[in-house]
Design an enzyme around this catalytic site. Structure first.
Site, PDB file in Angstrom:
ATOM      1  N   GLN A   1      -0.763  -5.288   9.362  1.00  0.00           N
ATOM      2  CA  GLN A   1      -1.314  -4.944  10.670  1.00  0.00           C
ATOM      3  C   GLN A   1      -1.162  -6.098  11.663  1.00  0.00           C
ATOM      4  O   GLN A   1      -0.818  -5.882  12.830  1.00  0.00           O
ATOM      5  CB  GLN A   1      -2.782  -4.552  10.538  1.00  0.00           C
ATOM      6  CG  GLN A   1      -3.016  -3.183   9.931  1.00  0.00           C
ATOM      7  CD  GLN A   1      -2.540  -2.040  10.816  1.00  0.00           C
ATOM      8  OE1 GLN A   1      -2.467  -2.147  12.032  1.00  0.00           O
ATOM      9  NE2 GLN A   1      -2.192  -0.929  10.184  1.00  0.00           N
TER      10      GLN A   1
ATOM     11  N   SER B   1       6.437  29.094  -2.823  1.00  0.00           N
ATOM     12  CA  SER B   1       6.590  30.466  -3.316  1.00  0.00           C
ATOM     13  C   SER B   1       5.242  31.159  -3.419  1.00  0.00           C
ATOM     14  O   SER B   1       4.193  30.515  -3.493  1.00  0.00           O
ATOM     15  CB  SER B   1       7.257  30.455  -4.700  1.00  0.00           C
ATOM     16  OG  SER B   1       6.352  29.949  -5.676  1.00  0.00           O
TER      17      SER B   1
ATOM     18  N   GLU C   1     -10.033   6.712   0.504  1.00  0.00           N
ATOM     19  CA  GLU C   1      -9.235   5.938  -0.456  1.00  0.00           C
ATOM     20  C   GLU C   1      -9.671   6.212  -1.890  1.00  0.00           C
ATOM     21  O   GLU C   1      -8.839   6.406  -2.785  1.00  0.00           O
ATOM     22  CB  GLU C   1      -9.388   4.446  -0.163  1.00  0.00           C
ATOM     23  CG  GLU C   1      -8.746   3.987   1.128  1.00  0.00           C
ATOM     24  CD  GLU C   1      -9.150   2.569   1.510  1.00  0.00           C
ATOM     25  OE1 GLU C   1      -8.555   2.028   2.452  1.00  0.00           O
ATOM     26  OE2 GLU C   1     -10.071   2.003   0.871  1.00  0.00           O
TER      27      GLU C   1
ATOM     28  N   HIS D   1     -10.685  -3.062  10.799  1.00  0.00           N
ATOM     29  CA  HIS D   1     -11.456  -2.284   9.826  1.00  0.00           C
ATOM     30  C   HIS D   1     -12.887  -2.806   9.873  1.00  0.00           C
ATOM     31  O   HIS D   1     -13.111  -4.006  10.042  1.00  0.00           O
ATOM     32  CB  HIS D   1     -10.848  -2.472   8.433  1.00  0.00           C
ATOM     33  CG  HIS D   1     -11.547  -1.739   7.327  1.00  0.00           C
ATOM     34  ND1 HIS D   1     -12.104  -0.480   7.486  1.00  0.00           N
ATOM     35  CD2 HIS D   1     -11.781  -2.082   6.026  1.00  0.00           C
ATOM     36  CE1 HIS D   1     -12.627  -0.092   6.334  1.00  0.00           C
ATOM     37  NE2 HIS D   1     -12.458  -1.044   5.449  1.00  0.00           N
TER      38      HIS D   1
END
Length: 348
Positions: free
Chosen positions: A29, A253, A196, A109
């Site tokens: 970062q 599918s 996380e 953070h």
């Protein structure tokens, strides 16, 4: 209530244009923020410890590199881009003694602030700017003239201008091109850790291993188990990332979709959700944060033992063999004996 989205029209880079911005640490970062801000016309310096291997890298990219303490003295806005585990010691040793009234502390953070490992003085602004993407994506999207979404939060607004600085920084790194959402340090930290632990890393890796082990223990070839429980996971996650769960179901599918909606809830059932709720409480109370910091400060003995055991799981050997046959997958090996300390030295 839906969160307000801030874009370029809501954010001006002016509040930081004439300031000195310090990025402490030059890892994933840190380097992306620093380069993007530099390209946005801001004055950015890098703060690193004396023997950091990142010094030469940052200097080669045209940055003025200082010792951390000197960078803090010189800067008006200080981004602490070191790992959560070392952030308190870096703050106590090099940042706190050099803070003065009117400066701004910026975090990518909220861990250290929310759980009280760092307590800034009341006369500084404390903000968060968190791009929702890894550093290399923050950088590559910026270079492409785009941006990744981001979060901002205000913990302390001593100056009355903290939000303007947060939005300016978010604009400088490109986030306002995609959209910036306002949150708070608690919400960002708790949701990040929960994601996380229970879904993205802990939940996904445990689910993959359990599926692999179930097939192998039933007598099926490990290669087949690897393909079905790990290799093809990328296809499904990419579809979910691009189109949501409904879009993923549209693309697979009908057999796979029927199995999804009828069997999935039997595997990830109410009991799993109860354990997730218990872990959420452990995160909210700070129990996890205290345990992790204690483990780190005592040398990561248990953590490294678990790492070693996990690295020896049969799925790793089978995967290494199979990936070597896939030319489109970038081949790289995890360094044996890698420790938390080695990770830290590479990002600080």
């Amino acid at each position: 209530m839906a969160a307000k989205i801030y874009t370029n029209k809501d954010a001006r880079i002016t509040p930081i244009k004439k300031k000195t911005l310090a990025v402490i640490g030059f890892g994933s970062q840190g380097h992306a923020h620093a380069l993007n801000l530099k390209d946005s016309g801001c004055n950015v310096v890098i703060g690193l410890y004396k023997k950091s291997k990142s010094r030469a890298v940052a200097e080669k990219l045209g940055f003025e590199v200082m010792d951390t303490s000197e960078a803090v003295k010189a800067a008006d806005v200080i981004m602490i881009a070191t790992p959560d585990t070392v952030m308190p010691s870096v703050y106590e040793k090099d940042i706190a003694p050099n803070l003065s009234k009117g400066k701004t502390l910026l975090f990518p953070h909220g861990f250290a602030i929310h759980f009280g490992f760092i307590t800034p003085p009341e006369d500084v602004d404390v903000i968060l700017v968190a791009p929702k993407g890894p550093g290399h994506t923050v950088r590559s999207q910026f270079l492409a003239g785009k941006g990744v979404p981001g979060l901002i939060a205000i913990h302390q607004d001593a100056s009355g201008k903290a939000k303007n600085v947060a939005l300016a920084w978010a604009r400088g790194i490109g986030c306002t091109k995609a959209g910036v959402y306002e949150t708070n340090f608690r919400e960002e930290t708790v949701t990040d850790l929960f994601g996380e632990q229970c879904v993205l890393c802990g939940g996904a890796s445990a689910l993959v291993k359990a599926g692999f082990e179930t097939l192998v223990e039933a007598g099926y070839q490990p290669e087949m188990a690897y393909f079905e429980c790990l290799h093809e996971l990328k296809l499904i996650v990419d579809l979910m990332n691009e189109q949501g769960i409904a879009g993923m179901r549209f693309s697979i599918s009908e057999t796979a979709e029927y199995g999804d909606v009828t069997v999935g809830p039997k595997i990830i059932n109410a009991s799993v959700k109860k354990r997730m709720q218990a872990q959420l409480k452990a995160i909210e109370s700070g129990k996890f944060a205290k345990a992790w910091m204690k483990e780190y400060n005592e040398g990561c003995k248990n953590f490294n033992a678990i790492r070693k055991e996990e690295a020896a799981h049969p799925i790793e050997k089978v995967g290494e063999k199979l990936r070597s046959t896939m030319s489109w997958i970038k081949q790289s090996k995890v360094k044996k004996g890698a420790t938390q300390a080695s990770l830290i030295s590479s990002s600080n």
